[in-house]
Design a protein around this motif. Structure first.
Motif, PDB file in Angstrom:
ATOM      1  N   ALA A   1    -131.699 -67.445   0.418  1.00  0.00           N
ATOM      2  CA  ALA A   1    -130.153 -66.826   0.633  1.00  0.00           C
ATOM      3  C   ALA A   1    -129.963 -65.837  -0.686  1.00  0.00           C
ATOM      4  O   ALA A   1    -130.221 -64.318  -0.263  1.00  0.00           O
ATOM      5  CB  ALA A   1    -129.259 -67.149   0.871  1.00  0.00           C
ATOM      6  N   ALA A   2    -130.553 -66.366  -2.030  1.00  0.00           N
ATOM      7  CA  ALA A   2    -130.724 -66.329  -3.033  1.00  0.00           C
ATOM      8  C   ALA A   2    -131.479 -65.006  -3.351  1.00  0.00           C
ATOM      9  O   ALA A   2    -131.590 -63.961  -4.259  1.00  0.00           O
ATOM     10  CB  ALA A   2    -130.276 -67.193  -3.957  1.00  0.00           C
ATOM     11  N   LEU A   3    -132.784 -65.156  -2.626  1.00  0.00           N
ATOM     12  CA  LEU A   3    -134.391 -64.166  -2.990  1.00  0.00           C
ATOM     13  C   LEU A   3    -133.610 -63.096  -2.230  1.00  0.00           C
ATOM     14  O   LEU A   3    -134.319 -61.948  -2.767  1.00  0.00           O
ATOM     15  CB  LEU A   3    -135.164 -64.809  -2.297  1.00  0.00           C
ATOM     16  N   ALA A   4    -132.985 -62.873  -1.098  1.00  0.00           N
ATOM     17  CA  ALA A   4    -133.388 -61.983  -0.477  1.00  0.00           C
ATOM     18  C   ALA A   4    -131.996 -60.712  -1.522  1.00  0.00           C
ATOM     19  O   ALA A   4    -132.168 -60.003  -1.347  1.00  0.00           O
ATOM     20  CB  ALA A   4    -132.634 -62.151   0.923  1.00  0.00           C
ATOM     21  N   THR A   5    -131.144 -61.805  -1.960  1.00  0.00           N
ATOM     22  CA  THR A   5    -130.137 -60.998  -2.572  1.00  0.00           C
ATOM     23  C   THR A   5    -130.514 -60.021  -3.745  1.00  0.00           C
ATOM     24  O   THR A   5    -130.822 -59.293  -3.951  1.00  0.00           O
ATOM     25  CB  THR A   5    -128.574 -61.572  -3.159  1.00  0.00           C
ATOM     26  N   ALA A   6    -131.108 -61.123  -4.192  1.00  0.00           N
ATOM     27  CA  ALA A   6    -132.119 -60.706  -5.832  1.00  0.00           C
ATOM     28  C   ALA A   6    -133.713 -59.347  -5.406  1.00  0.00           C
ATOM     29  O   ALA A   6    -133.749 -58.620  -6.599  1.00  0.00           O
ATOM     30  CB  ALA A   6    -133.289 -61.242  -6.436  1.00  0.00           C
ATOM     31  N   GLY A   7    -133.251 -59.318  -4.236  1.00  0.00           N
ATOM     32  CA  GLY A   7    -134.496 -58.678  -4.259  1.00  0.00           C
ATOM     33  C   GLY A   7    -135.910 -59.123  -3.890  1.00  0.00           C
ATOM     34  O   GLY A   7    -136.973 -58.120  -3.805  1.00  0.00           O
ATOM     35  N   GLY A   8    -135.971 -59.980  -3.205  1.00  0.00           N
ATOM     36  CA  GLY A   8    -137.563 -60.599  -3.383  1.00  0.00           C
ATOM     37  C   GLY A   8    -137.598 -60.938  -1.845  1.00  0.00           C
ATOM     38  O   GLY A   8    -136.482 -59.942  -0.548  1.00  0.00           O
ATOM     39  N   THR A   9    -138.643 -61.633  -1.287  1.00  0.00           N
ATOM     40  CA  THR A   9    -139.254 -61.660   0.186  1.00  0.00           C
ATOM     41  C   THR A   9    -139.010 -63.097   0.419  1.00  0.00           C
ATOM     42  O   THR A   9    -138.796 -64.319  -0.645  1.00  0.00           O
ATOM     43  CB  THR A   9    -140.479 -61.558   0.688  1.00  0.00           C
TER      44      THR A   9
ATOM     45  N   VAL B   1    -141.172 -51.687  -4.830  1.00  0.00           N
ATOM     46  CA  VAL B   1    -140.912 -50.758  -3.578  1.00  0.00           C
ATOM     47  C   VAL B   1    -142.197 -50.288  -3.574  1.00  0.00           C
ATOM     48  O   VAL B   1    -142.071 -49.998  -1.817  1.00  0.00           O
ATOM     49  CB  VAL B   1    -140.384 -50.031  -3.940  1.00  0.00           C
ATOM     50  N   ILE B   2    -142.663 -50.142  -3.609  1.00  0.00           N
ATOM     51  CA  ILE B   2    -144.406 -49.533  -3.781  1.00  0.00           C
ATOM     52  C   ILE B   2    -144.946 -50.267  -3.106  1.00  0.00           C
ATOM     53  O   ILE B   2    -145.556 -50.239  -2.258  1.00  0.00           O
ATOM     54  CB  ILE B   2    -145.277 -49.479  -4.922  1.00  0.00           C
ATOM     55  N   ALA B   3    -144.835 -51.600  -2.988  1.00  0.00           N
ATOM     56  CA  ALA B   3    -145.554 -52.410  -2.073  1.00  0.00           C
ATOM     57  C   ALA B   3    -144.771 -53.256  -0.749  1.00  0.00           C
ATOM     58  O   ALA B   3    -145.039 -53.633   0.321  1.00  0.00           O
ATOM     59  CB  ALA B   3    -145.489 -54.315  -2.978  1.00  0.00           C
ATOM     60  N   GLY B   4    -143.250 -52.494  -0.780  1.00  0.00           N
ATOM     61  CA  GLY B   4    -143.439 -52.779   0.676  1.00  0.00           C
ATOM     62  C   GLY B   4    -141.860 -53.281   0.801  1.00  0.00           C
ATOM     63  O   GLY B   4    -141.248 -52.814   1.893  1.00  0.00           O
ATOM     64  N   ALA B   5    -141.055 -53.443  -0.497  1.00  0.00           N
ATOM     65  CA  ALA B   5    -139.513 -53.328   0.005  1.00  0.00           C
ATOM     66  C   ALA B   5    -138.837 -52.364   0.077  1.00  0.00           C
ATOM     67  O   ALA B   5    -139.461 -51.185  -0.060  1.00  0.00           O
ATOM     68  CB  ALA B   5    -139.368 -54.197  -1.854  1.00  0.00           C
ATOM     69  N   ALA B   6    -137.223 -52.756  -0.030  1.00  0.00           N
ATOM     70  CA  ALA B   6    -136.396 -51.439   0.531  1.00  0.00           C
ATOM     71  C   ALA B   6    -136.419 -50.683  -0.583  1.00  0.00           C
ATOM     72  O   ALA B   6    -136.016 -50.778  -1.960  1.00  0.00           O
ATOM     73  CB  ALA B   6    -135.501 -51.832   1.478  1.00  0.00           C
ATOM     74  N   PRO B   7    -136.171 -49.043  -0.886  1.00  0.00           N
ATOM     75  CA  PRO B   7    -136.340 -48.522  -1.888  1.00  0.00           C
ATOM     76  C   PRO B   7    -134.908 -48.642  -2.667  1.00  0.00           C
ATOM     77  O   PRO B   7    -134.822 -48.013  -3.446  1.00  0.00           O
ATOM     78  CB  PRO B   7    -136.106 -47.412  -0.912  1.00  0.00           C
TER      79      PRO B   7
END
Length: 531
Positions: free
Chosen positions: A522-530, A342-348
């Protein structure tokens, strides 16, 4: 980072923040330098996140606290560079005995040892493990990592804002203010942060009191967990004995709901109890004593805006099964990578998965601890009659031994149906399904967890992984039976997406087809990665 040579002390020192004209802002402040606070700081610092730890004290904890650490906690400490020192200092064990009266009614295996890198459990006093963590934190700071530990810095006020948290901090030289983008409250069951934010801590208390004694004694008794129901030296109640390093022994004696703490801690009450348990010929020295009554409770939410709660500040369980400290270490393991992202820019919103996953773990632990507490300290005549019947039958019949509950020992939570879980494939071993912690096994070139890349990564076993912009660890299972048993089962190849905390996010059985780059994205997006 300046520090004394004493590994257990971090005395107060004035810092530049105290002389600033305006509150200095830090990405993360951790409240509390206990086990969970130190693990959180080490995890974040290892990911390059600047972190300040504020502790009201000036050294590691004292007295009888946590002392039993499970394999999963040791795996987490291994990633942080602390496991080897911990194992070298501690007492490994994996078995136990249960007594009813004067008789042993069953033995208990708490985890296989063969083919495992880490012991099933390690007995090590909390203060010694904290000293190892402090030493590691200092080493990182000396090497340039953005981490600092401030002793005698007590948080006395918390102000929450949409984009930061304002803290008022008391020191021996007076108060000062600072701002934090994020505050992680690891300040224990009596959390000052939770109290200052007027947040509830609902749950259930138990009336029975227990005497905890750490005793120095030469003994050749084995390193195993020994539990008594209705022993001759404590009739009608329970007792627990654990070996610790340095000829120390941890004793827990149930002393009843009506116990007076001051009276029970008096030498003329304590010493006869201990002599009765240890034998009249035993020579021992009492190192520490405490009386406790335990609770099973948790906050409804662990995420409150920019304030995050972990460890005993978020949830508390009875000590039966070593679920308190181990769960707190896993809180830190779960939170660290998410907060860094999140600090690096991921959605809170990624932090909501911390609330969901560790809330699930807290519920599991509270339920397990409550069941153990109800068996060890029955609250009704009917419950006591059932418990006593089970104990009587267990001495003669194997089926009853499965019903004896002295505390189901700590296990990592599997986040089944969790919000970060991606697709799964049928026919693969259940213990490496999405939501589970990756199973460490020997493989070519060492151990699996040592070889996993940091961050999100793909694990390909007997399979080709597509190019998906992620690091890939490719392994063959030939000649590595444990690897095959844990990950591929009967055969075929497996591609697994692993999270930064080593939990499985998704997996594909290549017998049904190799995943495409789109599948992995798609799995990466679900898991919170980019993606």
């Amino acid at each position: 980072m300046q520090h004394d040579e004493d590994p257990i002390r971090y005395p107060y020192r004035r810092v530049a923040d105290q002389d600033a004209s305006h509150p200095v802002r830090h990405p993360v402040v951790v409240a509390g330098a206990g086990l969970v606070g130190l693990v959180t700081a080490l995890d974040l610092a290892g990911r390059g996140v600047p972190v300040v730890v504020l502790d009201a004290g000036e050294g590691v904890s004292a007295g009888s606290r946590a002392m039993c650490f499970a394999r999963r906690s040791l795996e987490i400490l291994g990633r942080l560079g602390c496991a080897e020192a911990a194992v070298a200092a501690g007492i490994p064990w994996h078995a136990g005995r249960v007594h009813h009266g004067p008789d042993v009614i069953c033995g208990v295996e708490h985890g296989p040892e063969a083919g495992q890198r880490r012991p099933a459990f390690l007995n090590l006093p909390q203060a010694q493990l904290e000293a190892i963590l402090v030493a590691r934190l200092r080493a990182l700071a000396d090497a340039g990592a953005p981490v600092s530990l401030r002793g005698a810095n007590r948080i006395i006020a918390v102000g929450t804002h949409p984009d930061h948290v304002r803290l008022e901090v008391e020191t021996p030289e007076g108060p000062y203010s600072l701002h934090a983008d994020w505050l992680v409250a690891c300040d224990g069951a009596n959390s000052s942060v939770r109290r200052m934010m007027a947040l509830g801590f609902p749950g259930r208390g138990y009336e029975d009191a227990f005497l905890i004694a750490d005793v120095a004694m030469d003994s050749d008794a084995p390193a195993e967990r020994m539990f008594w129901f209705d022993p001759p030296f404590n009739p009608g109640r329970s007792a627990l004995l654990h070996r610790q390093p340095g000829n120390l022994w941890r004793i827990d004696l149930q002393i009843g709901a009506d116990a007076d703490a001051a009276a029970e801690l008096a030498p003329d009450r304590v010493l006869p109890r201990l002599r009765a348990m240890l034998g009249g010929q035993a020579r021992f020295t009492v190192e520490s004593l405490a009386i406790y009554r335990f609770h099973c409770r948790r906050m409804e939410r662990f995420v409150h805006g920019r304030v995050l709660f972990a460890g005993d500040a978020a949830h508390q369980v009875s000590p039966f099964g070593a679920r308190g400290a181990n769960s707190g270490i896993q809180d830190a393991d779960n939170l660290g990578w998410k907060l860094a992202a999140v600090i690096a820019g991921a959605a809170p919103e990624l932090l909501e998965s911390y609330n969901w996953e560790r809330g699930l773990a807290a519920e599991e632990n509270i339920q397990a601890a409550a069941r153990a507490s109800d068996f060890i300290t029955p609250r009704s005549d009917a419950s006591r009659a059932f418990r006593d019947a089970v104990l009587t039958l267990a001495g003669r019949h194997p089926f009853a031994r499965e019903m004896v509950n002295t505390g189901r020992m700590a296990e990592p939570c599997t986040y089944d149906d969790g919000p970060l879980n991606g697709p799964d494939a049928a026919g693969l071993p259940g213990r490496t399904r999405p939501g589970a912690a990756a199973v460490d096994v020997p493989c070519a070139g060492g151990w699996l967890l040592d070889r996993l890349p940091q961050g999100f990564a793909l694990l390909a076993i007997d399979a080709d992984a597509p190019e998906a912009g992620l690091p890939v660890l490719r392994l063959g299972s030939a000649g590595h039976g444990a690897l095959a048993a844990a990950w591929t089962g009967a055969g075929g190849g497996v591609v697994a997406l692993l999270r930064p905390d080593g939990h499985v996010a998704a997996r594909w059985h290549t017998a049904a087809g190799t995943p495409t780059p789109g599948d992995i994205a798609a799995a990466l997006a679900t898991a919170g990665g980019t993606s």
